[in-house]
Write an enzyme that holds these catalytic residues in place. Sequence first.
Site, PDB file in Angstrom:
ATOM      1  N   TYR A 123       0.825  -1.219   0.000  1.00 22.20           N
ATOM      2  CA  TYR A 123       0.000   0.000   0.000  1.00 22.20           C
ATOM      3  C   TYR A 123       0.855   1.264   0.000  1.00 22.20           C
ATOM      4  O   TYR A 123       0.447   2.300  -0.502  1.00 22.20           O
ATOM      5  CB  TYR A 123      -0.889   0.043   1.250  1.00 22.20           C
ATOM      6  CG  TYR A 123      -2.250  -0.565   1.081  1.00 22.20           C
ATOM      7  CD1 TYR A 123      -2.400  -1.874   0.643  1.00 22.20           C
ATOM      8  CD2 TYR A 123      -3.399   0.167   1.376  1.00 22.20           C
ATOM      9  CE1 TYR A 123      -3.663  -2.437   0.515  1.00 22.20           C
ATOM     10  CE2 TYR A 123      -4.657  -0.384   1.242  1.00 22.20           C
ATOM     11  CZ  TYR A 123      -4.788  -1.689   0.817  1.00 22.20           C
ATOM     12  OH  TYR A 123      -6.026  -2.229   0.691  1.00 22.20           O
ATOM     13  N   LYS A 128       2.749 -15.431   2.682  1.00 19.99           N
ATOM     14  CA  LYS A 128       2.911 -16.139   1.401  1.00 19.99           C
ATOM     15  C   LYS A 128       4.399 -16.384   1.255  1.00 19.99           C
ATOM     16  O   LYS A 128       5.035 -15.969   0.295  1.00 19.99           O
ATOM     17  CB  LYS A 128       2.336 -15.271   0.266  1.00 19.99           C
ATOM     18  CG  LYS A 128       2.299 -15.933  -1.091  1.00 19.99           C
ATOM     19  CD  LYS A 128       1.258 -17.021  -1.222  1.00 19.99           C
ATOM     20  CE  LYS A 128       1.400 -17.720  -2.568  1.00 19.99           C
ATOM     21  NZ  LYS A 128       0.506 -18.900  -2.695  1.00 19.99           N
ATOM     22  N   ASP A 149      -3.504 -18.004   0.498  1.00 23.62           N
ATOM     23  CA  ASP A 149      -4.499 -18.662  -0.361  1.00 23.62           C
ATOM     24  C   ASP A 149      -5.244 -19.738   0.428  1.00 23.62           C
ATOM     25  O   ASP A 149      -6.471 -19.858   0.361  1.00 23.62           O
ATOM     26  CB  ASP A 149      -3.851 -19.230  -1.645  1.00 23.62           C
ATOM     27  CG  ASP A 149      -2.594 -20.048  -1.386  1.00 23.62           C
ATOM     28  OD1 ASP A 149      -2.074 -20.047  -0.231  1.00 23.62           O
ATOM     29  OD2 ASP A 149      -2.103 -20.704  -2.329  1.00 23.62           O
ATOM     30  N   ASP A 170      -6.669  -6.725   4.125  1.00 24.04           N
ATOM     31  CA  ASP A 170      -7.779  -6.032   3.449  1.00 24.04           C
ATOM     32  C   ASP A 170      -8.719  -7.061   2.839  1.00 24.04           C
ATOM     33  O   ASP A 170      -9.943  -6.995   3.010  1.00 24.04           O
ATOM     34  CB  ASP A 170      -7.189  -5.124   2.356  1.00 24.04           C
ATOM     35  CG  ASP A 170      -8.267  -4.384   1.579  1.00 24.04           C
ATOM     36  OD1 ASP A 170      -9.205  -3.860   2.215  1.00 24.04           O
ATOM     37  OD2 ASP A 170      -8.181  -4.337   0.337  1.00 24.04           O
ATOM     38  N   ASP A 212     -12.643  -8.590   4.385  1.00 27.45           N
ATOM     39  CA  ASP A 212     -13.914  -8.538   3.632  1.00 27.45           C
ATOM     40  C   ASP A 212     -14.531  -9.926   3.566  1.00 27.45           C
ATOM     41  O   ASP A 212     -15.741 -10.097   3.721  1.00 27.45           O
ATOM     42  CB  ASP A 212     -13.688  -8.037   2.191  1.00 27.45           C
ATOM     43  CG  ASP A 212     -13.903  -6.532   2.038  1.00 27.45           C
ATOM     44  OD1 ASP A 212     -13.607  -5.795   3.001  1.00 27.45           O
ATOM     45  OD2 ASP A 212     -14.353  -6.102   0.958  1.00 27.45           O
TER      46      ASP A 212
HETATM   47  C1  IPM Z   1     -10.542  -0.780   3.905  1.00 26.96           C
HETATM   48  C2  IPM Z   1     -10.732  -0.161   2.549  1.00 26.96           C
HETATM   49  C3  IPM Z   1      -9.559   0.760   2.262  1.00 26.96           C
HETATM   50  C4  IPM Z   1      -8.320  -0.101   2.213  1.00 26.96           C
HETATM   51  C5  IPM Z   1      -9.708   1.629   0.998  1.00 26.96           C
HETATM   52  C6  IPM Z   1     -10.967   2.452   1.019  1.00 26.96           C
HETATM   53  C7  IPM Z   1      -8.506   2.486   0.771  1.00 26.96           C
HETATM   54  O1  IPM Z   1     -10.907  -1.150   1.585  1.00 26.96           O
HETATM   55  O2  IPM Z   1     -10.445  -0.021   4.886  1.00 26.96           O
HETATM   56  O3  IPM Z   1     -10.504  -2.009   3.988  1.00 26.96           O
HETATM   57  O4  IPM Z   1      -8.006  -0.687   1.170  1.00 26.96           O
HETATM   58  O5  IPM Z   1      -7.648  -0.179   3.238  1.00 26.96           O
HETATM   59 MG    MG Z   2     -11.074  -3.127   2.360  1.00 23.64          MG
END
Ligand code: IPM
Ligand code: MG
Length: 354
Positions: free
Chosen positions: A138, A189, A221, A245, A249
């Site tokens: 990042y 990884k 993975d 990240d 999710d």
């Molecule tokens: C998160 C989001 C952010 C990230 C974006 C909005 C930059 O996806 O907080 O998970 O990738 O960290």
């Molecule tokens: Mg995110």
Amino acid sequence: MKIAVLPGDGIGQEIVKEAVRVMEAFRSEGYPIEFEFASIGGKAFDEAGDPLPDSTLKLARDAQAILLGAVGGVQYDSLPRPKRPEQGLLRLRKELALFANLRPALLYPELVSASTLKPEIVANLDIMIVRELTGDIYFGQPRGIRVNPAGEREGFNTMVYSEPEVRRVAHTAFKIAMKRKCKLCSVDKMNVLETTELWRETMIEVSKEYPEVSLTHMYVDNAAMQLVRNPKQFDVIVTGNMFGDILSDEASMLTGSIGMLPSASLDAQGKGLYEPIHGSAPDIAGKNIANPLATILSLAMMMRYTFAEERLAGRIEHAVRQVLGKGLRTSDIFESGATLVSTSQMGDAVVAAL
Ligand code: IPM
Ligand code: MG
């Protein structure tokens, strides 16, 4: 309690409004809560030409905690990268050294059937993902899009972690594991990437200071697969910025909806930025249908981690459980037999339950 409130873009405005009502409820009981608003993301770009104006950064620096909604919108996607909403958030995390991102994936019993996984796979799920937040690909340099010697355009980024960066997030993760089941899984990884080879070595080194904690390792993975195969094998997961990240999710869907999950991003002193893990959802913005619970639960995390007000944190979480128990659901977690409510009605219900 000095709090900076940064609603941001899209549904950020609506969901933060409901969390602010919870703060107001506490304030009216006599808790010394002060808050001030500022713009971030696309809204700040529209107003000031910068997704993180100096005034916002200053307010955030001066506060003890920050409550954030969400940033982003398709209308900003063609801006030069430094002007995009996401850069406002990334800069804020970096400037304030908020390196430890805590993302709990907790399934409320009332929402078992809202998960896309079978109830027996997800019932009683309670995982804590610790995501490193200020390093990795990042932020690594160099990065960009260039023309290579063959005259072709190519994009490039740098995945990089220093040992101290890994060590400090390792300590956070081990300490959290100590307060839970003393089980930590580090995700990397290392079969392919040197960056994560160093990550694993450092995790093993730090683990010597926490002999009570059993440390395991998993390739990312495989971790993605195990999270949907048998998520309850995990207690605390620690991983880098990008893997975290993605996995957070994924983990959120185990709990029924990404609209339920809060997060805390902490510095070494416990100052924190608190935000739902979901995005700005431009498609439903302004419709008063977004789920404000992740933001309200982020406020609970703030009370716990920055202000050590466990009682207030517990009251918020209890109120959320109560409204879910009464069958109130925003559309993202709606199922037949439940009562469909709007964003503001959900806020009403939480405040009433408090
Ligand atoms: C998160 C989001 C952010 C990230 C974006 C909005 C930059 O996806 O907080 O998970 O990738 O960290
Ligand atoms: Mg995110």
